[in-house]
Design a protein around this motif. Structure first.
Motif, PDB file in Angstrom:
ATOM      1  N   CYS A  77       1.321  -1.435   0.238  1.00  0.00           N
ATOM      2  CA  CYS A  77       0.340   0.042  -0.342  1.00  0.00           C
ATOM      3  C   CYS A  77       1.128   1.442  -0.459  1.00  0.00           C
ATOM      4  N   ASP A  78       0.530   1.894  -0.748  1.00  0.00           N
ATOM      5  CA  ASP A  78       0.953   3.374  -0.382  1.00  0.00           C
ATOM      6  C   ASP A  78       0.060   4.385   0.722  1.00  0.00           C
ATOM      7  N   GLY A  79      -0.772   4.025   0.602  1.00  0.00           N
ATOM      8  CA  GLY A  79      -1.650   5.283   1.449  1.00  0.00           C
ATOM      9  C   GLY A  79      -2.962   5.388   1.273  1.00  0.00           C
ATOM     10  N   GLU A  80      -3.008   5.552   0.074  1.00  0.00           N
ATOM     11  CA  GLU A  80      -4.163   5.299  -0.523  1.00  0.00           C
ATOM     12  C   GLU A  80      -4.491   3.965  -1.889  1.00  0.00           C
ATOM     13  N   ARG A  81      -3.388   3.939  -2.745  1.00  0.00           N
ATOM     14  CA  ARG A  81      -3.403   2.759  -4.228  1.00  0.00           C
ATOM     15  C   ARG A  81      -3.110   1.520  -2.920  1.00  0.00           C
ATOM     16  N   PHE A  82      -3.423   0.771  -4.253  1.00  0.00           N
ATOM     17  CA  PHE A  82      -2.908  -1.039  -3.015  1.00  0.00           C
ATOM     18  C   PHE A  82      -2.482  -1.503  -4.755  1.00  0.00           C
ATOM     19  N   ALA A  83      -1.021  -2.579  -4.597  1.00  0.00           N
ATOM     20  CA  ALA A  83      -1.278  -3.434  -5.361  1.00  0.00           C
ATOM     21  C   ALA A  83      -1.662  -5.117  -4.324  1.00  0.00           C
ATOM     22  N   MET A  84      -1.725  -6.485  -4.494  1.00  0.00           N
ATOM     23  CA  MET A  84      -1.732  -7.329  -4.072  1.00  0.00           C
ATOM     24  C   MET A  84      -0.962  -8.139  -4.387  1.00  0.00           C
ATOM     25  N   LEU A  85      -0.710  -8.723  -3.770  1.00  0.00           N
ATOM     26  CA  LEU A  85       0.005 -10.108  -4.090  1.00  0.00           C
ATOM     27  C   LEU A  85      -0.707 -11.246  -3.368  1.00  0.00           C
ATOM     28  N   ALA A  86      -0.366 -12.514  -4.491  1.00  0.00           N
ATOM     29  CA  ALA A  86      -1.430 -13.694  -4.709  1.00  0.00           C
ATOM     30  C   ALA A  86      -1.378 -14.039  -3.520  1.00  0.00           C
ATOM     31  N   PRO A  87      -3.288 -15.203  -3.091  1.00  0.00           N
ATOM     32  CA  PRO A  87      -3.668 -15.284  -2.178  1.00  0.00           C
ATOM     33  C   PRO A  87      -2.557 -16.283  -1.793  1.00  0.00           C
ATOM     34  N   SER A  88      -2.554 -16.136  -0.440  1.00  0.00           N
ATOM     35  CA  SER A  88      -1.308 -18.112   0.402  1.00  0.00           C
ATOM     36  C   SER A  88      -2.719 -18.400   1.273  1.00  0.00           C
ATOM     37  N   GLN A  89      -2.030 -19.497   1.545  1.00  0.00           N
ATOM     38  CA  GLN A  89      -2.473 -20.024   2.875  1.00  0.00           C
ATOM     39  C   GLN A  89      -1.137 -20.808   3.839  1.00  0.00           C
ATOM     40  N   ASP A  90      -1.326 -20.344   5.151  1.00  0.00           N
ATOM     41  CA  ASP A  90      -0.649 -21.177   6.612  1.00  0.00           C
ATOM     42  C   ASP A  90      -0.580 -22.203   6.663  1.00  0.00           C
ATOM     43  N   HIS A  91       0.275 -22.429   7.418  1.00  0.00           N
ATOM     44  CA  HIS A  91      -0.118 -23.698   8.050  1.00  0.00           C
ATOM     45  C   HIS A  91       0.431 -23.584  10.179  1.00  0.00           C
ATOM     46  N   LYS A  92      -0.733 -23.159  10.493  1.00  0.00           N
ATOM     47  CA  LYS A  92      -0.407 -23.029  11.653  1.00  0.00           C
ATOM     48  C   LYS A  92      -0.169 -23.894  13.463  1.00  0.00           C
ATOM     49  N   ARG A  93      -1.044 -24.870  12.871  1.00  0.00           N
ATOM     50  CA  ARG A  93      -0.469 -26.052  13.590  1.00  0.00           C
ATOM     51  C   ARG A  93       0.680 -26.620  13.563  1.00  0.00           C
ATOM     52  N   VAL A  94       1.455 -27.176  14.673  1.00  0.00           N
ATOM     53  CA  VAL A  94       2.546 -28.037  14.240  1.00  0.00           C
ATOM     54  C   VAL A  94       2.615 -29.255  14.178  1.00  0.00           C
ATOM     55  N   PHE A  95       1.611 -30.130  13.388  1.00  0.00           N
ATOM     56  CA  PHE A  95       1.604 -30.936  13.780  1.00  0.00           C
ATOM     57  C   PHE A  95       0.568 -31.480  12.655  1.00  0.00           C
ATOM     58  N   ASP A  96       1.237 -31.926  11.499  1.00  0.00           N
ATOM     59  CA  ASP A  96      -0.345 -32.951  10.295  1.00  0.00           C
ATOM     60  C   ASP A  96      -1.658 -32.742  10.505  1.00  0.00           C
ATOM     61  N   GLY A  97      -2.243 -32.986   9.748  1.00  0.00           N
ATOM     62  CA  GLY A  97      -3.608 -32.994   9.943  1.00  0.00           C
ATOM     63  C   GLY A  97      -4.095 -31.916  10.806  1.00  0.00           C
ATOM     64  N   ASP A  98      -3.405 -30.494  10.425  1.00  0.00           N
ATOM     65  CA  ASP A  98      -3.239 -29.619  11.412  1.00  0.00           C
ATOM     66  C   ASP A  98      -3.648 -29.824  13.472  1.00  0.00           C
ATOM     67  N   ARG A  99      -3.083 -30.916  13.725  1.00  0.00           N
ATOM     68  CA  ARG A  99      -3.360 -31.063  14.994  1.00  0.00           C
ATOM     69  C   ARG A  99      -2.115 -30.260  15.693  1.00  0.00           C
ATOM     70  N   GLY A 100      -2.490 -30.627  17.599  1.00  0.00           N
ATOM     71  CA  GLY A 100      -0.915 -29.844  18.034  1.00  0.00           C
ATOM     72  C   GLY A 100      -0.975 -28.113  18.178  1.00  0.00           C
ATOM     73  N   PRO A 101      -1.077 -28.070  19.284  1.00  0.00           N
ATOM     74  CA  PRO A 101      -0.777 -26.541  19.494  1.00  0.00           C
ATOM     75  C   PRO A 101       0.167 -25.501  18.375  1.00  0.00           C
ATOM     76  N   ASN A 102      -0.968 -24.102  18.076  1.00  0.00           N
ATOM     77  CA  ASN A 102      -0.680 -23.759  17.610  1.00  0.00           C
ATOM     78  C   ASN A 102       1.346 -23.207  17.454  1.00  0.00           C
ATOM     79  N   THR A 103       2.094 -22.128  16.071  1.00  0.00           N
ATOM     80  CA  THR A 103       2.587 -22.227  16.172  1.00  0.00           C
ATOM     81  C   THR A 103       2.463 -21.194  14.999  1.00  0.00           C
ATOM     82  N   GLY A 104       4.105 -19.925  14.903  1.00  0.00           N
ATOM     83  CA  GLY A 104       4.054 -19.226  13.873  1.00  0.00           C
ATOM     84  C   GLY A 104       4.007 -19.339  12.309  1.00  0.00           C
ATOM     85  N   GLY A 105       3.714 -20.601  12.603  1.00  0.00           N
ATOM     86  CA  GLY A 105       3.248 -20.823  11.032  1.00  0.00           C
ATOM     87  C   GLY A 105       4.722 -22.605  10.812  1.00  0.00           C
TER      88      GLY A 105
END
Ligand code: AMP
Ligand code: GLY
Length: 421
Positions: A194-222
């Motif tokens: 953003c430049d304060g008024e206008r903006f350019a979008m990056l591609a949408p992305s998806q993070d995986h916040k849980r520590v283990f496969d299948g979205d199990r376990g505690p949250n992490t930074g990603g």
């Protein structure tokens, strides 16, 4: 141009890698950086939350553009101090960074700007929130301030919610408590430059916040990310620009804040469309690692234009295909990460792949772990499956005692292998 980049994580390694490719860059200084970044740029130890120290470095190195990676320097007013000293800065002032630092402030902006988000109520007192929670039943309880990922409880009953209100109320971040409607749907990240008024979008992305496969376990930074998360289609991305990013920037401007940096919307794609869960005032980590691999243009003129309030482009060219980043974490992460373990890196990195450092440091000639999230193993591919396979092969080839990573980054993508880009 002489560039200064603040930060030392995987996000900043990916940014340094991308910025370094620009023919406009004469020199790149990174503070504090990390051993991966040191192969690309000069790293300078610095207390980056100290505005005076950052201004002094920018003066000494005759910096033309400062790019701020993490939120801490923004919240500490580093953007304000640099701008007052006459520097171009990509990163908002402290007033803008409040949109990340205070969930109550973010909700107030969303309400005023009519941004689609969950219904909510605010409480200055945990007891009052707990009483009200009993009436809500299933509800999301949030502490207002930054709480290192421990400030949100999705409660399935009023009793559980009331307990959460009292627990969060005891935290320093919990002086104000939010109760929020429970939304459902896949989550994703949309970031706008953003430049304060206008903006350019990056591609949408998806993070995986849980520590283990299948979205199990505690949250992490990603624990890993992929892009593009194209279950949000082009029309919906445009809708997020129109209904979320533009009105938020306009509302901030109305309050005297010209937001020049990244507005990151954490979204849930609900049955009735995209809804904002949270805002950040910076790029995501590990999303940035894959977004930088997808970006098919010079980032430097875009960031400079944002810093100066003169952004012309609205679309950033993207590579075809997909990028996947797998975070390799230290033993014990996220509860109590072990540090000081010797890291073995492969002699060479395959084509279409990149290793981005985060929690690493050098002890003599040996690279050792120095944080919870240690390395992001990234790869590009023509399909999501190809990118996943390449990233997994790279991740397997990087070892230390007790390192762990998820095997399912991008596997649960709501829509697989549609043409990327
Ligand atoms: P936040 O820090 O606000 O992004 O919340 C952290 C996590 O809590 C999100 O990534 C979601 O998984 C979950 N969450 C937050 N708000 C809601 C909501 N209104 N409904 C359902 N889940 C939520
Ligand atoms: N990956 C989530 C964040 O950067 O906040």
């Amino acid at each position: 141009m002489n560039l200064l980049l603040l930060g030392g994580g995987g996000r900043e390694h990916a940014l340094a890698w991308k910025l370094r490719q620009s023919p406009l860059v004469a020199s790149l200084v990174v503070a504090p950086g990390n051993p991966g970044i040191a192969a690309l740029a000069e790293c300078v130890p610095l207390e980056i939350t100290n505005p005076l120290a950052v201004v002094a470095l920018a003066r000494a190195r005759q910096i033309d553009l400062v790019v701020v990676g993490p939120e801490a320097p923004l919240v500490a007013g580093v953007g304000d101090a640099l701008r007052q000293a006459g520097f171009d800065v990509f990163g908002p002032d402290a007033a803008g960074a409040r949109i990340e630092g205070s969930k109550a402030f973010a909700k107030e902006i969303m309400r005023a700007a009519n941004v689609p988000t969950a219904r909510f109520e605010l409480f200055g007192d945990a007891e009052a929130a707990a009483k009200r929670a009993l009436a809500w039943g299933p509800v999301v309880v949030k502490a207002d301030g930054l709480a290192a990922g421990k400030g949100v409880v999705v409660a399935t009953s009023g009793e559980e919610a009331a307990r959460a209100c009292r627990e969060l109320g005891a935290l320093p971040a919990g002086q104000t408590i939010l109760l929020e409607e429970v939304l459902t749907g896949p989550e994703l990240s949309v970031m706008a430059l953003c430049d304060g008024e206008r903006f350019a979008m990056l591609a949408p992305s998806q993070d995986h916040k849980r520590v283990f496969d299948g979205d199990r376990g505690p949250n992490t930074g990603g624990m890993g990310a992929y892009a593009p998360a194209n279950f949000l289609d082009a029309g919906q991305l445009e809708q997020v620009g129109r209904e979320v990013i533009a009105p938020t920037l306009a509302e901030l401007r109305k309050r005297g804040c010209s937001f020049r940096g990244v507005l990151y919307a954490g979204l849930m794609l609900t049955p009735s469309g995209p809804r904002v869960l949270e805002f950040n005032a910076r790029l995501g980590d590990p999303e940035t690692q894959v977004l930088m691999m997808q970006l098919d243009c010079d980032l430097v003129p875009v960031l400079r234009a944002c810093a100066r309030g003169e952004l012309q482009v609205t679309v950033l060219p993207q590579r075809q295909g997909f990028s996947v980043g797998i975070v390799l974490a230290a033993e014990g992460y996220p509860e109590s990460p072990k540090t000081g373990d010797a890291i073995d890196l492969p002699a060479s990195v395959p084509a279409q792949a990149q290793v981005f450092h985060a929690g690493t440091k050098r002890t003599g000639t040996q690279l050792v772990t120095s944080g919870g999230r240690v390395i992001t193993a990234c790869a590009h591919g023509a399909t999501l499956a190809e990118a996943r396979a390449r990233a997994a092969t790279l991740a397997e080839s990087i070892t230390w005692r007790g390192r762990h990573f998820r095997k399912d980054i991008g596997a649960g993508a709501p829509s697989l292998d549609l043409a990327g880009g």
